[in-house]
Scaffold this motif. Structure first.
Motif, short mmCIF file in Angstrom:
data_model
loop_
_atom_site.label_atom_id
_atom_site.label_comp_id
_atom_site.label_asym_id
_atom_site.label_seq_id
_atom_site.Cartn_x
_atom_site.Cartn_y
_atom_site.Cartn_z
N ASP A 124 45.37 45.22 40.19
CA ASP A 124 44.64 44.07 40.10
C ASP A 124 45.03 43.48 41.53
OD1 ASP A 124 42.97 44.50 37.97
OD2 ASP A 124 44.39 43.12 36.63
N GLU A 125 46.23 43.13 41.62
CA GLU A 125 46.52 42.18 43.08
C GLU A 125 46.29 42.82 44.45
OE1 GLU A 125 50.75 39.95 44.65
OE2 GLU A 125 50.68 40.82 42.36
N GLU A 166 43.87 45.04 44.87
CA GLU A 166 42.41 45.45 44.95
C GLU A 166 41.70 43.85 45.24
OE1 GLU A 166 40.41 46.67 41.34
OE2 GLU A 166 41.96 48.24 41.01
N GLN A 167 42.38 43.00 44.82
CA GLN A 167 41.94 41.47 45.04
C GLN A 167 42.39 40.82 46.30
OE1 GLN A 167 42.65 39.33 40.99
NE2 GLN A 167 41.38 41.02 40.08
N SER A 168 43.45 41.44 47.11
CA SER A 168 44.19 40.94 48.37
C SER A 168 43.61 41.65 49.35
CB SER A 168 45.42 40.78 47.93
OG SER A 168 45.91 41.91 47.89
#
Length: 209
Positions: free
Chosen positions: A47-48, A50-52
């Protein structure tokens, strides 16, 4: 009145130092709890990433690479041999997991050589995530459930200790092809890393581990 061992006077369960009587396994006392917690950490790191973007994405991806590498190596050295030896259908269970791990490490190695800002990076990461999460679910369903059926809390605690020991010596980057000791003969320095990992596992489990 003195509360029974493992119980507070108000009836709440308290921590115990004896894994054989621990009704609430923790990552420190139970290898299944430890590996399940790592699966959660892996999901969070995907998640981290993908979202950064930029440096934040690079940092998150480095941490993801390391966690995946040490997690799989720890399983290969500490968990798979025990499942193969003791579980019903252990040979087939482990063979399937090793095949999945090799494919994931090949994909991870390719990503490890890319710039995280490359337009092809995120689609490949998402494909890897799908494969890794399917692999994790298969482990939980077919391998971890077998460990639970063995119902040996003392052994599960020893295996948790062994996984932690393996993590301390495991490679921090993926190395496809290092899924078994048989592949180590021609791997040079990498073989030494795997040997140290195996030694740490044996020490943690004892000579019979």
């Amino acid at each position: 009145m003195t509360a029974p061992a493992g119980r507070a006077e108000d009836g709440r369960t308290t921590a115990t130092t004896d894994p054989a009587t621990d009704r609430n396994p923790t990552p420190d006392t139970d290898v299944v709890a430890l590996l399940m917690a790592q699966h959660g950490q892996i999901r969070n790191l995907f998640d981290e990433v993908e979202q950064s973007s930029g440096d934040a994405r690079r940092d998150a991806f480095r941490r993801l690479v390391r966690l995946l590498a040490v997690h799989e190596t720890a399983e290969e050295e500490a968990v798979h041999p025990y499942v193969k030896r003791t579980a019903d259908g252990g040979d087939d269970i482990v063979a399937d997991r090793l095949g999945e791990e090799k494919a994931a490490k090949q994909a991870l190695s390719a990503l490890d050589g890319m710039d995280v800002e490359d337009e092809a990076f995120l689609p490949r990461l998402l494909s890897l995530r799908t494969d890794v999460m399917e692999h994790a679910r298969a482990e939980e369903r077919y391998e971890f459930s077998q460990l639970r059926r063995l119902n040996d809390p003392t052994r599960l605690a020893a295996m948790a200790k062994a996984v932690k020991a393996a993590e301390g010596t495991a490679p921090t980057h993926p190395h496809p092809g290092v899924e078994s000791g048989a592949a180590n003969a021609v791997l040079g320095p990498m073989a030494a890393v795997v040997d140290r990992t195996r030694d740490a596992v044996r020490k943690a489990l004892g000579k019979d581990g």
